[in-house]
Design a protein around this motif. Structure first.
Motif, PDB file in Angstrom:
ATOM      1  N   GLU A  92       0.840  -1.187   0.000  1.00  0.00           N
ATOM      2  CA  GLU A  92       0.000   0.000   0.000  1.00  0.00           C
ATOM      3  C   GLU A  92       0.882   1.247   0.000  1.00  0.00           C
ATOM      4  O   GLU A  92       1.837   1.342   0.765  1.00  0.00           O
ATOM      5  CB  GLU A  92      -0.911  -0.007   1.231  1.00  0.00           C
ATOM      6  CG  GLU A  92      -1.975   1.053   1.205  1.00  0.00           C
ATOM      7  CD  GLU A  92      -2.921   0.950   2.397  1.00  0.00           C
ATOM      8  OE1 GLU A  92      -3.846   1.750   2.445  1.00  0.00           O
ATOM      9  OE2 GLU A  92      -2.714   0.095   3.265  1.00  0.00           O
ATOM     10  N   ALA A  93       0.553   2.202  -0.857  1.00  0.00           N
ATOM     11  CA  ALA A  93       1.333   3.438  -0.955  1.00  0.00           C
ATOM     12  C   ALA A  93       1.386   4.140   0.397  1.00  0.00           C
ATOM     13  O   ALA A  93       0.375   4.271   1.079  1.00  0.00           O
ATOM     14  CB  ALA A  93       0.718   4.365  -1.998  1.00  0.00           C
ATOM     15  N   GLY A  94       2.571   4.560   0.799  1.00  0.00           N
ATOM     16  CA  GLY A  94       2.753   5.280   2.051  1.00  0.00           C
ATOM     17  C   GLY A  94       2.803   4.395   3.289  1.00  0.00           C
ATOM     18  O   GLY A  94       2.930   4.885   4.398  1.00  0.00           O
ATOM     19  N   VAL A  95       2.696   3.086   3.120  1.00  0.00           N
ATOM     20  CA  VAL A  95       2.742   2.153   4.246  1.00  0.00           C
ATOM     21  C   VAL A  95       3.929   1.224   4.020  1.00  0.00           C
ATOM     22  O   VAL A  95       4.107   0.694   2.933  1.00  0.00           O
ATOM     23  CB  VAL A  95       1.434   1.322   4.338  1.00  0.00           C
ATOM     24  CG1 VAL A  95       1.500   0.330   5.480  1.00  0.00           C
ATOM     25  CG2 VAL A  95       0.234   2.240   4.484  1.00  0.00           C
ATOM     26  N   GLU A  96       4.737   1.043   5.055  1.00  0.00           N
ATOM     27  CA  GLU A  96       5.959   0.261   4.893  1.00  0.00           C
ATOM     28  C   GLU A  96       5.741  -1.245   4.900  1.00  0.00           C
ATOM     29  O   GLU A  96       6.559  -1.976   4.369  1.00  0.00           O
ATOM     30  CB  GLU A  96       6.966   0.653   5.978  1.00  0.00           C
ATOM     31  CG  GLU A  96       7.498   2.053   5.779  1.00  0.00           C
ATOM     32  CD  GLU A  96       8.601   2.391   6.764  1.00  0.00           C
ATOM     33  OE1 GLU A  96       9.213   1.480   7.341  1.00  0.00           O
ATOM     34  OE2 GLU A  96       8.848   3.596   6.951  1.00  0.00           O
ATOM     35  N   ARG A 144      -6.532   2.042   8.933  1.00  0.00           N
ATOM     36  CA  ARG A 144      -5.781   2.848   9.904  1.00  0.00           C
ATOM     37  C   ARG A 144      -6.546   4.125  10.214  1.00  0.00           C
ATOM     38  O   ARG A 144      -7.124   4.745   9.342  1.00  0.00           O
ATOM     39  CB  ARG A 144      -4.425   3.211   9.339  1.00  0.00           C
ATOM     40  CG  ARG A 144      -3.594   1.984   9.029  1.00  0.00           C
ATOM     41  CD  ARG A 144      -2.173   2.349   8.823  1.00  0.00           C
ATOM     42  NE  ARG A 144      -1.304   1.344   8.328  1.00  0.00           N
ATOM     43  CZ  ARG A 144      -1.265   0.061   8.558  1.00  0.00           C
ATOM     44  NH1 ARG A 144      -2.157  -0.477   9.314  1.00  0.00           N
ATOM     45  NH2 ARG A 144      -0.380  -0.735   8.052  1.00  0.00           N
ATOM     46  N   HIS A 146      -6.122   7.901  11.248  1.00  0.00           N
ATOM     47  CA  HIS A 146      -5.052   8.904  11.230  1.00  0.00           C
ATOM     48  C   HIS A 146      -5.383  10.053  12.152  1.00  0.00           C
ATOM     49  O   HIS A 146      -6.433  10.467  12.335  1.00  0.00           O
ATOM     50  CB  HIS A 146      -4.835   9.428   9.807  1.00  0.00           C
ATOM     51  CG  HIS A 146      -4.402   8.339   8.874  1.00  0.00           C
ATOM     52  ND1 HIS A 146      -3.121   7.851   8.851  1.00  0.00           N
ATOM     53  CD2 HIS A 146      -5.097   7.623   7.957  1.00  0.00           C
ATOM     54  CE1 HIS A 146      -3.036   6.894   7.939  1.00  0.00           C
ATOM     55  NE2 HIS A 146      -4.213   6.746   7.389  1.00  0.00           N
TER      56      HIS A 146
END
Length: 146
Positions: A92-96, A144, A146
């Motif tokens: 997922e973009a922006g998630v490591e 998530r 935020h």
């Protein structure tokens, strides 16, 4: 590489590796899989079975030839029982972290892992799984706040 059409026949053909939207699947030959690399859904399904062999087959997008998922398969040659899962790795973009998402195990009788791949694919196709694939993936990834 072996290429499987929607009807299940095998064709010798090299795929082009361009990116396109999801259009169906074909898969290569099943290869042995170590238990440490198998998805927990498959391992849970075969827990307590002795002599079960594990295999995996990479799934490719039919139009682009890009790898998009895999089928993990367990075959008990003595009983003819086998189970398989469809498995996707999502970044997922922006998630490591990477999300390793799989269907529940699907059981049936078969002799060879390649037969089981076809049966899992047919079962999922018949139930409309691939038409709702993005919904399944989105709902499997923890949301998530935020």
């Amino acid at each position: 590489m072996l290429k499987h059409s929607h009807a299940g026949e095998v064709m010798d053909e090299e795929p082009a590796l361009t990116v396109s939207s999801f259009s169906g699947l074909y898969w290569g030959s099943a290869i042995p899989l170590k238990a440490g690399s198998a998805h927990r859904n498959l391992l849970t399904a075969i827990e307590g079975r002795v002599g079960t062999e594990l295999f995996t087959a990479t799934a490719y997008d039919r139009t682009s030839g890009a790898p998009c998922a895999c089928f993990d398969i367990a075959v008990d040659a003595a009983s003819g029982d086998a189970c398989g899962i469809y498995r996707i790795l999502i970044v997922e973009a922006g998630v490591e972290e990477t999300f390793d998402i799989a269907t529940p195990a699907i059981w049936c009788q078969c002799e060879k892992p390649e037969d089981m791949v076809g049966k899992v694919y047919k079962h999922l196709t018949d139930m409309g799984f691939f038409e709702d694939l993005y919904w399944h993936v989105e709902n499997a990834i923890p949301q998530r706040v935020h």
